[in-house]
Design a protein around this motif. Structure first.
Motif, PDB file in Angstrom:
ATOM      1  N   LYS A 130      -8.552 -11.420  -3.639  1.00 35.43           N
ATOM      2  CA  LYS A 130      -9.965 -11.914  -4.076  1.00 35.43           C
ATOM      3  C   LYS A 130     -10.999 -12.076  -2.747  1.00 35.43           C
ATOM      4  O   LYS A 130     -10.737 -12.210  -1.760  1.00 35.43           O
ATOM      5  N   PRO A 131     -12.142 -11.984  -3.170  1.00 36.88           N
ATOM      6  CA  PRO A 131     -13.534 -11.935  -2.348  1.00 36.88           C
ATOM      7  C   PRO A 131     -13.603 -13.267  -1.510  1.00 36.88           C
ATOM      8  O   PRO A 131     -14.102 -13.009  -0.341  1.00 36.88           O
ATOM      9  N   ASP A 132     -13.054 -14.232  -1.969  1.00 40.80           N
ATOM     10  CA  ASP A 132     -13.064 -15.521  -1.391  1.00 40.80           C
ATOM     11  C   ASP A 132     -11.807 -15.893  -0.681  1.00 40.80           C
ATOM     12  O   ASP A 132     -11.648 -16.968  -0.117  1.00 40.80           O
ATOM     13  N   ALA A 133     -10.879 -14.885  -0.417  1.00 36.93           N
ATOM     14  CA  ALA A 133      -9.415 -15.189   0.183  1.00 36.93           C
ATOM     15  C   ALA A 133      -9.974 -15.418   1.664  1.00 36.93           C
ATOM     16  O   ALA A 133     -10.375 -14.815   2.158  1.00 36.93           O
ATOM     17  N   LYS A 134      -9.149 -16.502   2.269  1.00 33.94           N
ATOM     18  CA  LYS A 134      -9.416 -16.762   3.760  1.00 33.94           C
ATOM     19  C   LYS A 134      -7.807 -16.516   4.141  1.00 33.94           C
ATOM     20  O   LYS A 134      -8.131 -16.595   5.410  1.00 33.94           O
ATOM     21  N   TRP A 135      -6.871 -16.414   3.549  1.00 35.61           N
ATOM     22  CA  TRP A 135      -5.620 -16.247   4.373  1.00 35.61           C
ATOM     23  C   TRP A 135      -4.670 -15.607   3.120  1.00 35.61           C
ATOM     24  O   TRP A 135      -4.914 -15.729   1.988  1.00 35.61           O
ATOM     25  N   VAL A 136      -3.478 -14.928   3.711  1.00 36.03           N
ATOM     26  CA  VAL A 136      -2.305 -14.466   2.646  1.00 36.03           C
ATOM     27  C   VAL A 136      -1.053 -15.228   3.541  1.00 36.03           C
ATOM     28  O   VAL A 136      -1.163 -14.884   4.763  1.00 36.03           O
TER      29      VAL A 136
ATOM     30  N   VAL B 235       3.238  -5.128   1.309  1.00 40.28           N
ATOM     31  CA  VAL B 235       2.405  -5.830   0.270  1.00 40.28           C
ATOM     32  C   VAL B 235       0.973  -4.773   0.079  1.00 40.28           C
ATOM     33  O   VAL B 235       0.555  -4.018   1.055  1.00 40.28           O
ATOM     34  N   LYS B 236       0.775  -4.486  -0.956  1.00 45.77           N
ATOM     35  CA  LYS B 236      -0.621  -3.680  -1.408  1.00 45.77           C
ATOM     36  C   LYS B 236      -1.568  -4.612  -1.484  1.00 45.77           C
ATOM     37  O   LYS B 236      -1.723  -5.601  -2.106  1.00 45.77           O
ATOM     38  N   PHE B 237      -2.656  -4.435  -0.596  1.00 49.12           N
ATOM     39  CA  PHE B 237      -4.041  -5.265  -0.772  1.00 49.12           C
ATOM     40  C   PHE B 237      -5.011  -4.475  -1.474  1.00 49.12           C
ATOM     41  O   PHE B 237      -5.140  -3.215  -1.121  1.00 49.12           O
ATOM     42  N   ILE B 238      -5.853  -4.798  -2.370  1.00 46.99           N
ATOM     43  CA  ILE B 238      -6.958  -4.231  -3.046  1.00 46.99           C
ATOM     44  C   ILE B 238      -8.218  -4.832  -2.661  1.00 46.99           C
ATOM     45  O   ILE B 238      -8.146  -6.138  -2.917  1.00 46.99           O
ATOM     46  N   ASP B 239      -9.124  -4.213  -2.156  1.00 49.95           N
ATOM     47  CA  ASP B 239     -10.497  -4.813  -1.884  1.00 49.95           C
ATOM     48  C   ASP B 239     -11.242  -4.885  -3.355  1.00 49.95           C
ATOM     49  O   ASP B 239     -11.629  -4.013  -3.889  1.00 49.95           O
ATOM     50  N   ALA B 240     -11.512  -6.190  -3.611  1.00 49.46           N
ATOM     51  CA  ALA B 240     -12.112  -6.475  -4.950  1.00 49.46           C
ATOM     52  C   ALA B 240     -13.386  -5.704  -5.174  1.00 49.46           C
ATOM     53  O   ALA B 240     -13.736  -5.509  -6.270  1.00 49.46           O
ATOM     54  N   ASN B 241     -14.010  -5.957  -3.914  1.00 47.14           N
ATOM     55  CA  ASN B 241     -15.452  -5.220  -3.991  1.00 47.14           C
ATOM     56  C   ASN B 241     -15.643  -3.619  -4.138  1.00 47.14           C
ATOM     57  O   ASN B 241     -16.402  -3.361  -4.947  1.00 47.14           O
ATOM     58  N   SER B 242     -14.800  -3.018  -3.506  1.00 45.49           N
ATOM     59  CA  SER B 242     -14.987  -1.497  -3.528  1.00 45.49           C
ATOM     60  C   SER B 242     -13.870  -0.743  -4.272  1.00 45.49           C
ATOM     61  O   SER B 242     -13.720   0.291  -4.774  1.00 45.49           O
ATOM     62  N   GLY B 243     -12.668  -1.515  -4.517  1.00 44.91           N
ATOM     63  CA  GLY B 243     -11.574  -1.026  -5.417  1.00 44.91           C
ATOM     64  C   GLY B 243     -10.587  -0.201  -4.661  1.00 44.91           C
ATOM     65  O   GLY B 243      -9.481   0.256  -4.935  1.00 44.91           O
ATOM     66  N   LYS B 244     -10.835  -0.145  -3.123  1.00 43.94           N
ATOM     67  CA  LYS B 244      -9.932   0.561  -2.305  1.00 43.94           C
ATOM     68  C   LYS B 244      -8.816  -0.317  -1.986  1.00 43.94           C
ATOM     69  O   LYS B 244      -9.057  -1.513  -2.047  1.00 43.94           O
ATOM     70  N   SER B 245      -7.779   0.341  -1.644  1.00 40.62           N
ATOM     71  CA  SER B 245      -6.397  -0.385  -1.517  1.00 40.62           C
ATOM     72  C   SER B 245      -5.698   0.225  -0.163  1.00 40.62           C
ATOM     73  O   SER B 245      -6.207   1.192   0.452  1.00 40.62           O
ATOM     74  N   PHE B 246      -4.876  -0.481   0.438  1.00 39.27           N
ATOM     75  CA  PHE B 246      -3.957   0.089   1.451  1.00 39.27           C
ATOM     76  C   PHE B 246      -2.534  -0.879   1.542  1.00 39.27           C
ATOM     77  O   PHE B 246      -2.697  -1.928   0.922  1.00 39.27           O
ATOM     78  N   VAL B 247      -1.582  -0.274   2.064  1.00 40.75           N
ATOM     79  CA  VAL B 247      -0.210  -1.071   1.795  1.00 40.75           C
ATOM     80  C   VAL B 247       0.020  -1.289   3.384  1.00 40.75           C
ATOM     81  O   VAL B 247      -0.342  -0.429   4.124  1.00 40.75           O
ATOM     82  N   TRP B 248       0.417  -2.550   3.723  1.00 38.99           N
ATOM     83  CA  TRP B 248       1.018  -2.966   4.938  1.00 38.99           C
ATOM     84  C   TRP B 248       2.420  -3.480   4.806  1.00 38.99           C
ATOM     85  O   TRP B 248       2.496  -4.331   3.839  1.00 38.99           O
ATOM     86  N   ARG B 249       3.348  -3.256   5.714  1.00 36.64           N
ATOM     87  CA  ARG B 249       4.786  -3.767   5.909  1.00 36.64           C
ATOM     88  C   ARG B 249       4.648  -4.755   7.088  1.00 36.64           C
ATOM     89  O   ARG B 249       4.242  -4.231   8.391  1.00 36.64           O
ATOM     90  N   PHE B 250       4.971  -5.924   6.905  1.00 37.30           N
ATOM     91  CA  PHE B 250       4.865  -6.859   8.094  1.00 37.30           C
ATOM     92  C   PHE B 250       6.160  -6.868   8.954  1.00 37.30           C
ATOM     93  O   PHE B 250       7.065  -7.982   8.609  1.00 37.30           O
ATOM     94  N   ASP B 251       6.238  -6.126   9.704  1.00 36.11           N
ATOM     95  CA  ASP B 251       7.334  -5.691  10.591  1.00 36.11           C
ATOM     96  C   ASP B 251       7.074  -6.464  11.985  1.00 36.11           C
ATOM     97  O   ASP B 251       7.198  -5.864  12.808  1.00 36.11           O
TER      98      ASP B 251
END
Length: 67
Positions: free
Chosen positions: A1-7, A15-31
């Motif tokens: 969400k645009p007001d997110a301060k942490w995950v 985890v797949k993250f989606i930028d609510a403002n642009s609709g762009k996304s990226f996936v990151w594995r927390f290794d």
């Protein structure tokens, strides 16, 4: 969400993250080798997160207790 301060994520989680403002996304594995916290923008592609600071808190996966 645009007001997110942490995950909150788990070590080894993907985890797949989606930028609510642009609709762009990226996936990151927390290794991460141990529990850690870091600015998600340090791993996000340029232009993601709309310049917003989001802290990623990575918890140890079950069975991976620190010694």
């Amino acid at each position: 969400k645009p007001d997110a301060k942490w995950v909150n994520v788990m070590q080894g989680e993907t985890v797949k993250f989606i930028d609510a403002n642009s609709g762009k996304s990226f996936v990151w594995r927390f290794d991460t080798p141990t529990w850690t916290a870091f600015d998600l923008s340090s791993v996000a592609p340029g232009g993601m997160l709309s310049g917003h600071h989001v802290e990623a808190y990575v918890a140890l996966a079950p069975g991976n207790a620190e010694d």
